[in-house]
Enzyme design. Structure first.
Site, PDB file in Angstrom:
ATOM      1  N   ASN A 293     -13.029  -3.026   2.341  1.00 27.64           N
ATOM      2  CA  ASN A 293     -14.002  -1.945   2.423  1.00 27.64           C
ATOM      3  C   ASN A 293     -14.945  -2.037   1.235  1.00 27.64           C
ATOM      4  O   ASN A 293     -14.513  -2.292   0.106  1.00 27.64           O
ATOM      5  CB  ASN A 293     -13.272  -0.599   2.431  1.00 27.64           C
ATOM      6  CG  ASN A 293     -12.380  -0.424   3.654  1.00 27.64           C
ATOM      7  OD1 ASN A 293     -12.734  -0.879   4.743  1.00 27.64           O
ATOM      8  ND2 ASN A 293     -11.233   0.207   3.481  1.00 27.64           N
TER       9      ASN A 293
ATOM     10  N   HIS B 283     -10.221  -5.146  -3.355  1.00 26.76           N
ATOM     11  CA  HIS B 283      -8.900  -5.484  -2.834  1.00 26.76           C
ATOM     12  C   HIS B 283      -9.044  -5.812  -1.368  1.00 26.76           C
ATOM     13  O   HIS B 283      -9.898  -5.276  -0.666  1.00 26.76           O
ATOM     14  CB  HIS B 283      -7.928  -4.316  -3.029  1.00 26.76           C
ATOM     15  CG  HIS B 283      -8.460  -3.004  -2.554  1.00 26.76           C
ATOM     16  ND1 HIS B 283      -9.348  -2.261  -3.299  1.00 26.76           N
ATOM     17  CD2 HIS B 283      -8.271  -2.332  -1.402  1.00 26.76           C
ATOM     18  CE1 HIS B 283      -9.679  -1.171  -2.625  1.00 26.76           C
ATOM     19  NE2 HIS B 283      -9.047  -1.188  -1.466  1.00 26.76           N
TER      20      HIS B 283
ATOM     21  N   HIS C 100      -7.098  -5.739   2.173  1.00 22.98           N
ATOM     22  CA  HIS C 100      -5.964  -5.176   2.905  1.00 22.98           C
ATOM     23  C   HIS C 100      -5.436  -6.242   3.865  1.00 22.98           C
ATOM     24  O   HIS C 100      -6.213  -6.812   4.639  1.00 22.98           O
ATOM     25  CB  HIS C 100      -6.397  -3.981   3.761  1.00 22.98           C
ATOM     26  CG  HIS C 100      -6.907  -2.798   3.010  1.00 22.98           C
ATOM     27  ND1 HIS C 100      -6.189  -1.639   2.860  1.00 22.98           N
ATOM     28  CD2 HIS C 100      -8.089  -2.565   2.388  1.00 22.98           C
ATOM     29  CE1 HIS C 100      -6.892  -0.747   2.184  1.00 22.98           C
ATOM     30  NE2 HIS C 100      -8.062  -1.283   1.884  1.00 22.98           N
TER      31      HIS C 100
ATOM     32  N   VAL D 235     -10.748   3.118  -3.714  1.00 26.15           N
ATOM     33  CA  VAL D 235     -10.376   2.603  -5.036  1.00 26.15           C
ATOM     34  C   VAL D 235     -11.411   1.551  -5.418  1.00 26.15           C
ATOM     35  O   VAL D 235     -11.554   0.528  -4.733  1.00 26.15           O
ATOM     36  CB  VAL D 235      -8.953   1.992  -5.029  1.00 26.15           C
ATOM     37  CG1 VAL D 235      -8.651   1.357  -6.385  1.00 26.15           C
ATOM     38  CG2 VAL D 235      -7.910   3.065  -4.698  1.00 26.15           C
TER      39      VAL D 235
ATOM     40  N   ASP E 177       0.855  -1.193   0.000  1.00 25.89           N
ATOM     41  CA  ASP E 177       0.000   0.000   0.000  1.00 25.89           C
ATOM     42  C   ASP E 177       0.891   1.244   0.000  1.00 25.89           C
ATOM     43  O   ASP E 177       1.892   1.324   0.721  1.00 25.89           O
ATOM     44  CB  ASP E 177      -0.915   0.003   1.225  1.00 25.89           C
ATOM     45  CG  ASP E 177      -2.066   0.982   1.069  1.00 25.89           C
ATOM     46  OD1 ASP E 177      -3.220   0.550   0.960  1.00 25.89           O
ATOM     47  OD2 ASP E 177      -1.798   2.220   1.033  1.00 25.89           O
ATOM     48  N   ILE E 178       0.516   2.214  -0.825  1.00 27.15           N
ATOM     49  CA  ILE E 178       1.319   3.425  -0.989  1.00 27.15           C
ATOM     50  C   ILE E 178       1.259   4.319   0.249  1.00 27.15           C
ATOM     51  O   ILE E 178       2.128   5.164   0.464  1.00 27.15           O
ATOM     52  CB  ILE E 178       0.834   4.189  -2.259  1.00 27.15           C
ATOM     53  CG1 ILE E 178       1.933   5.042  -2.854  1.00 27.15           C
ATOM     54  CG2 ILE E 178      -0.413   5.011  -1.979  1.00 27.15           C
ATOM     55  CD1 ILE E 178       1.590   5.575  -4.246  1.00 27.15           C
TER      56      ILE E 178
HETATM   57  P1  AMP Z   1      -9.763   1.451   0.100  1.00 25.78           P
HETATM   58  O1  AMP Z   1      -9.968   2.715   0.894  1.00 25.78           O
HETATM   59  O2  AMP Z   1     -10.188   0.213   0.828  1.00 25.78           O
HETATM   60  O3  AMP Z   1     -10.384   1.557  -1.280  1.00 25.78           O
HETATM   61  O4  AMP Z   1      -8.207   1.300  -0.060  1.00 25.78           O
HETATM   62  C1  AMP Z   1      -7.491   1.820  -1.144  1.00 25.78           C
HETATM   63  C2  AMP Z   1      -6.044   1.719  -0.775  1.00 25.78           C
HETATM   64  O5  AMP Z   1      -5.280   1.815  -1.946  1.00 25.78           O
HETATM   65  C3  AMP Z   1      -5.563   2.823   0.181  1.00 25.78           C
HETATM   66  O6  AMP Z   1      -5.033   2.225   1.353  1.00 25.78           O
HETATM   67  C4  AMP Z   1      -4.496   3.556  -0.639  1.00 25.78           C
HETATM   68  O7  AMP Z   1      -3.407   3.968   0.151  1.00 25.78           O
HETATM   69  C5  AMP Z   1      -4.088   2.495  -1.649  1.00 25.78           C
HETATM   70  N1  AMP Z   1      -3.569   3.005  -2.915  1.00 25.78           N
HETATM   71  C6  AMP Z   1      -4.106   3.937  -3.711  1.00 25.78           C
HETATM   72  N2  AMP Z   1      -3.358   4.126  -4.815  1.00 25.78           N
HETATM   73  C7  AMP Z   1      -2.316   3.260  -4.705  1.00 25.78           C
HETATM   74  C8  AMP Z   1      -1.185   2.962  -5.528  1.00 25.78           C
HETATM   75  N3  AMP Z   1      -0.961   3.612  -6.688  1.00 25.78           N
HETATM   76  N4  AMP Z   1      -0.319   2.021  -5.096  1.00 25.78           N
HETATM   77  C9  AMP Z   1      -0.510   1.385  -3.924  1.00 25.78           C
HETATM   78  N5  AMP Z   1      -1.572   1.606  -3.115  1.00 25.78           N
HETATM   79  C10 AMP Z   1      -2.451   2.541  -3.489  1.00 25.78           C
END
Ligand code: AMP
Length: 113
Positions: free
Chosen positions: A86, A99, A101, A95, A29-30
């Site tokens: 989520n 996915h 976590h 996003v 995760d970024i």
């Molecule tokens: P969610 O809020 O469950 O949709 O989680 C989306 C996750 O994606 C968040 O924890 C972000 O930090 C992560 N995220 C968004 N863009 C990227 C990326 N380019 N590379 C890695 N993680 C990302």
């Protein structure tokens, strides 16, 4: 349909890849909320759990097993970890490509993520 994760899968944008096979990819995760924060992402584009269908059952199960494998590789299996998915805006999803976590490496309060 497209998503930032599809772009990562196609190598159009960079990511730290922790695991990959024909069905899923796992990336760091970024914006990590714990020392270990990895996202397990299906290569099939499914926006939210609400869009999953019966035919996705194996894929969804595989995501959990990949998380288990990574947790073991990272040495946190015994200590414990958290798997979070989520769903939708109200569930904190930002996003819209499902996915899982995998979060570990610190004591996690119940409210995390
Ligand atoms: P969610 O809020 O469950 O949709 O989680 C989306 C996750 O994606 C968040 O924890 C972000 O930090 C992560 N995220 C968004 N863009 C990227 C990326 N380019 N590379 C890695 N993680 C990302």
């Amino acid at each position: 349909m497209d998503s930032i994760f599809m772009k990562i899968i196609r190598r159009e944008i960079p990511a730290t890849i922790e695991y990959e096979d024909d069905d899923v990819i796992a990336i760091k995760d970024i914006n990590p909320i714990a020392p270990i924060h990895i996202l397990i992402i299906p290569k099939k584009f499914i926006p939210t759990v609400n869009d999953a269908v019966e035919a996705d059952a194996l894929l969804l199960g595989k995501m959990v097993l990949v998380a288990k494998r990574i947790a073991s590789e990272k040495g946190v299996a015994e200590d414990g970890y958290r798997l979070i998915m989520n769903v939708g805006k109200g569930g904190g999803q930002t996003v819209f490509h499902i996915h899982l976590h995998l979060v570990a490496g610190k004591n996690l309060p119940f409210e995390t993520a």
